[in-house]
Design an enzyme around this catalytic site. Structure first.
Site, PDB file in Angstrom:
ATOM      1  N   GLN A  76      -4.999  -0.221  -0.306  1.00 50.65           N
ATOM      2  CA  GLN A  76      -3.882  -0.980   0.266  1.00 50.65           C
ATOM      3  C   GLN A  76      -3.049  -1.635  -0.836  1.00 50.65           C
ATOM      4  OE1 GLN A  76      -7.114  -2.589   2.092  1.00 50.65           O
ATOM      5  NE2 GLN A  76      -6.577  -2.087   4.180  1.00 50.65           N
TER       6      GLN A  76
ATOM      7  N   GLY B  46      -6.609   5.743   2.940  1.00 54.82           N
ATOM      8  CA  GLY B  46      -6.796   7.154   2.653  1.00 54.82           C
ATOM      9  C   GLY B  46      -6.153   7.596   1.345  1.00 54.82           C
ATOM     10  N   HIS B  47      -6.860   8.433   0.598  1.00 56.40           N
ATOM     11  CA  HIS B  47      -6.322   9.073  -0.589  1.00 56.40           C
ATOM     12  C   HIS B  47      -6.417  10.578  -0.403  1.00 56.40           C
ATOM     13  CE1 HIS B  47      -7.124   5.428  -3.477  1.00 56.40           C
ATOM     14  NE2 HIS B  47      -6.054   5.278  -2.732  1.00 56.40           N
ATOM     15  N   THR B  48      -5.331  11.286  -0.665  1.00 50.78           N
ATOM     16  CA  THR B  48      -5.349  12.743  -0.662  1.00 50.78           C
ATOM     17  C   THR B  48      -5.235  13.220  -2.099  1.00 50.78           C
ATOM     18  OG1 THR B  48      -4.327  12.868   1.529  1.00 50.78           O
ATOM     19  CG2 THR B  48      -4.219  14.835   0.157  1.00 50.78           C
TER      20      THR B  48
ATOM     21  N   VAL C 179      -1.633   8.606   6.223  1.00 51.63           N
ATOM     22  CA  VAL C 179      -2.674   9.623   6.059  1.00 51.63           C
ATOM     23  C   VAL C 179      -3.752   9.473   7.116  1.00 51.63           C
ATOM     24  CG1 VAL C 179      -4.480  10.438   4.505  1.00 51.63           C
ATOM     25  CG2 VAL C 179      -2.243   9.848   3.591  1.00 51.63           C
TER      26      VAL C 179
ATOM     27  N   GLY D  19      -1.500   8.729  11.040  1.00 49.02           N
ATOM     28  CA  GLY D  19      -0.405   9.597  11.453  1.00 49.02           C
ATOM     29  C   GLY D  19       0.847   8.827  11.841  1.00 49.02           C
ATOM     30  N   ARG D  20       0.809   7.488  11.749  1.00 49.40           N
ATOM     31  CA  ARG D  20       1.971   6.685  12.120  1.00 49.40           C
ATOM     32  C   ARG D  20       3.016   6.705  11.016  1.00 49.40           C
ATOM     33  NH1 ARG D  20      -0.647   1.045  13.435  1.00 49.40           N
ATOM     34  NH2 ARG D  20      -1.782   1.613  11.565  1.00 49.40           N
ATOM     35  N   LYS D  21       4.271   6.726  11.396  1.00 47.75           N
ATOM     36  CA  LYS D  21       5.342   6.710  10.406  1.00 47.75           C
ATOM     37  C   LYS D  21       5.414   5.357   9.752  1.00 47.75           C
ATOM     38  CE  LYS D  21      10.242   7.737   9.837  1.00 47.75           C
ATOM     39  NZ  LYS D  21      11.487   8.152  10.481  1.00 47.75           N
TER      40      LYS D  21
ATOM     41  N   GLY E 293       0.820  -1.200   0.000  1.00 52.84           N
ATOM     42  CA  GLY E 293       0.000   0.000   0.000  1.00 52.84           C
ATOM     43  C   GLY E 293       0.857   1.254   0.000  1.00 52.84           C
ATOM     44  N   ASP E 294       0.198   2.411  -0.099  1.00 50.21           N
ATOM     45  CA  ASP E 294       0.898   3.709  -0.098  1.00 50.21           C
ATOM     46  C   ASP E 294       1.883   3.830  -1.259  1.00 50.21           C
ATOM     47  OD1 ASP E 294      -0.386   4.458   2.360  1.00 50.21           O
ATOM     48  OD2 ASP E 294       1.024   3.150   3.398  1.00 50.21           O
ATOM     49  N   GLU E 295       1.536   3.213  -2.398  1.00 56.06           N
ATOM     50  CA  GLU E 295       2.428   3.276  -3.560  1.00 56.06           C
ATOM     51  C   GLU E 295       2.186   4.525  -4.404  1.00 56.06           C
ATOM     52  OE1 GLU E 295       1.234  -1.086  -2.870  1.00 56.06           O
ATOM     53  OE2 GLU E 295       0.186   0.808  -3.194  1.00 56.06           O
ATOM     54  N   GLY E 296       1.176   5.297  -4.069  1.00 50.19           N
ATOM     55  CA  GLY E 296       0.825   6.466  -4.881  1.00 50.19           C
ATOM     56  C   GLY E 296      -0.341   6.197  -5.809  1.00 50.19           C
ATOM     57  N   LYS E 297      -1.182   5.207  -5.451  1.00 49.02           N
ATOM     58  CA  LYS E 297      -2.339   4.869  -6.294  1.00 49.02           C
ATOM     59  C   LYS E 297      -3.284   6.053  -6.469  1.00 49.02           C
ATOM     60  CE  LYS E 297      -3.770   1.562  -3.622  1.00 49.02           C
ATOM     61  NZ  LYS E 297      -2.684   1.680  -2.622  1.00 49.02           N
TER      62      LYS E 297
END
Length: 309
Positions: free
Chosen positions: A224, A40-42, A299, A302-304, A12-16
């Site tokens: 994800q 989450g998507h921003t 997102v 807030g966890r790193k 996940g968090d690959e920039g989808k």
């Protein structure tokens, strides 16, 4: 190939979100087919920042139909809150551009409480979830005791289903030393939220089949990544749904031929949030640099994120 499914190829968090947003500008229908409101998507469009966690990315673009499929677990209170936030930003959200599968499972307060207890109890149960009740809701779905969107239409049926649900949960809560759930209170909460959810409810499989036959371009938006898939990921440190491309059909009610093209998204380094094996994790200054440069902070939580190659 008119229809495309976008999935994450890592944890996940690959920039989808960026890819999905670009493709949604060319699609007619955007479908979420799995997961819950932890993904989450921003989106940044014309200088406006939109933060989505349950609604499909197409919702911020006029003229697009956004669909939450049956494979998604829906927290109705969060959904109402997310809709209100976007409406305050000037985004029009009505049953004309948003539909929710009437057979989608609901996330209830008791699911959030159980998720939080498991993640905070020192009993070897920690997985690294967002504590939003997503896993417990999927447990009830496969246990055939879930409350679904369509159940909100019939109070008598809803009351009976709550009783059945609590026969399981209250026994579990007694064993864990947690106070029991009051069925009347839960019924009241669901009756209060129902009028805000039911106008969006639809028979999504039939709706999407009609859109497909009419030649509409459908974009399936995954959440994800494949290494968090409940079957194919780093079990048990995974999410509670299938993430791989095949779930696009199952989680929306369409046949496999409806998915024309699969687009897997990866990035040059890997990250993951929470617990679980991560053999390439970098604990040195390189890992710290990657985290800072990539702004690798969750997102939703807030966890790193943990960084590696």
């Amino acid at each position: 190939m008119a229809n495309v499914v976008v999935v994450g190829a890592q944890w996940g968090d690959e920039g989808k979100g960026k890819i999905v947003d670009w493709l949604s500008s060319q699609a007619d229908v955007v479908v979420r087919f799995q997961g819950g409101h932890n993904a989450g998507h921003t989106l940044v469009i014309d200088g406006n920042v939109y933060k989505l966690s349950l609604l499909p990315s197409g919702i911020v673009r006029p003229g697009k139909l956004s669909v939450i499929g049956n494979g998604v677990v829906v927290d109705p209170w969060h959904l109402v809150e997310e809709i209100a936030k976007l409406q305050a930003q000037g985004v029009a959200i009505t049953p004309d551009n948003l539909r929710i599968a009437d057979n989608a499972t609901l996330i209830l307060p008791l699911h959030r409480e159980l998720d939080h207890f498991r993640e905070t109890a020192n009993a070897g149960m920690k997985i690294g979830t967002t504590k939003r009740g997503i896993g417990p809701a999927y447990e009830d779905k496969v246990g055939r005791r879930a409350i679904r969107v369509i159940d909100l239409k019939d109070e008598a049926l809803l009351e009976a289903k709550i009783e059945r649900l609590l026969a399981h949960h209250n026994a579990l809560r007694r064993g864990l030393g947690i106070g029991e759930v009051d069925g009347r209170e839960l019924l009241g909460q669901l009756k209060a939220i129902a009028p805000q959810i039911l106008p969006f409810a639809d028979t999504v499989w039939a709706l999407l089949d009609g859109e497909r036959r009419a030649g509409r371009r459908i974009l399936f938006e995954g959440a994800q990544g494949a290494l968090l898939d409940v079957d194919h990921g780093t079990y048990p440190f995974v999410t509670s749904s299938n993430i791989v491309a095949g779930q696009a059909a199952t989680g929306s009610g369409l046949g496999p031929s409806a998915v024309g093209y699969v687009l897997g998204i990866a990035k040059a380094y890997t990250t993951r949030v929470g617990e679980g094996p991560f053999p390439t994790e970098l604990f040195d200054e390189i890992g710290e640099l990657i985290g800072q440069k990539g702004k690798e902070f969750g997102v939703v939580t807030g966890r790193k994120r943990r960084c590696g190659w």
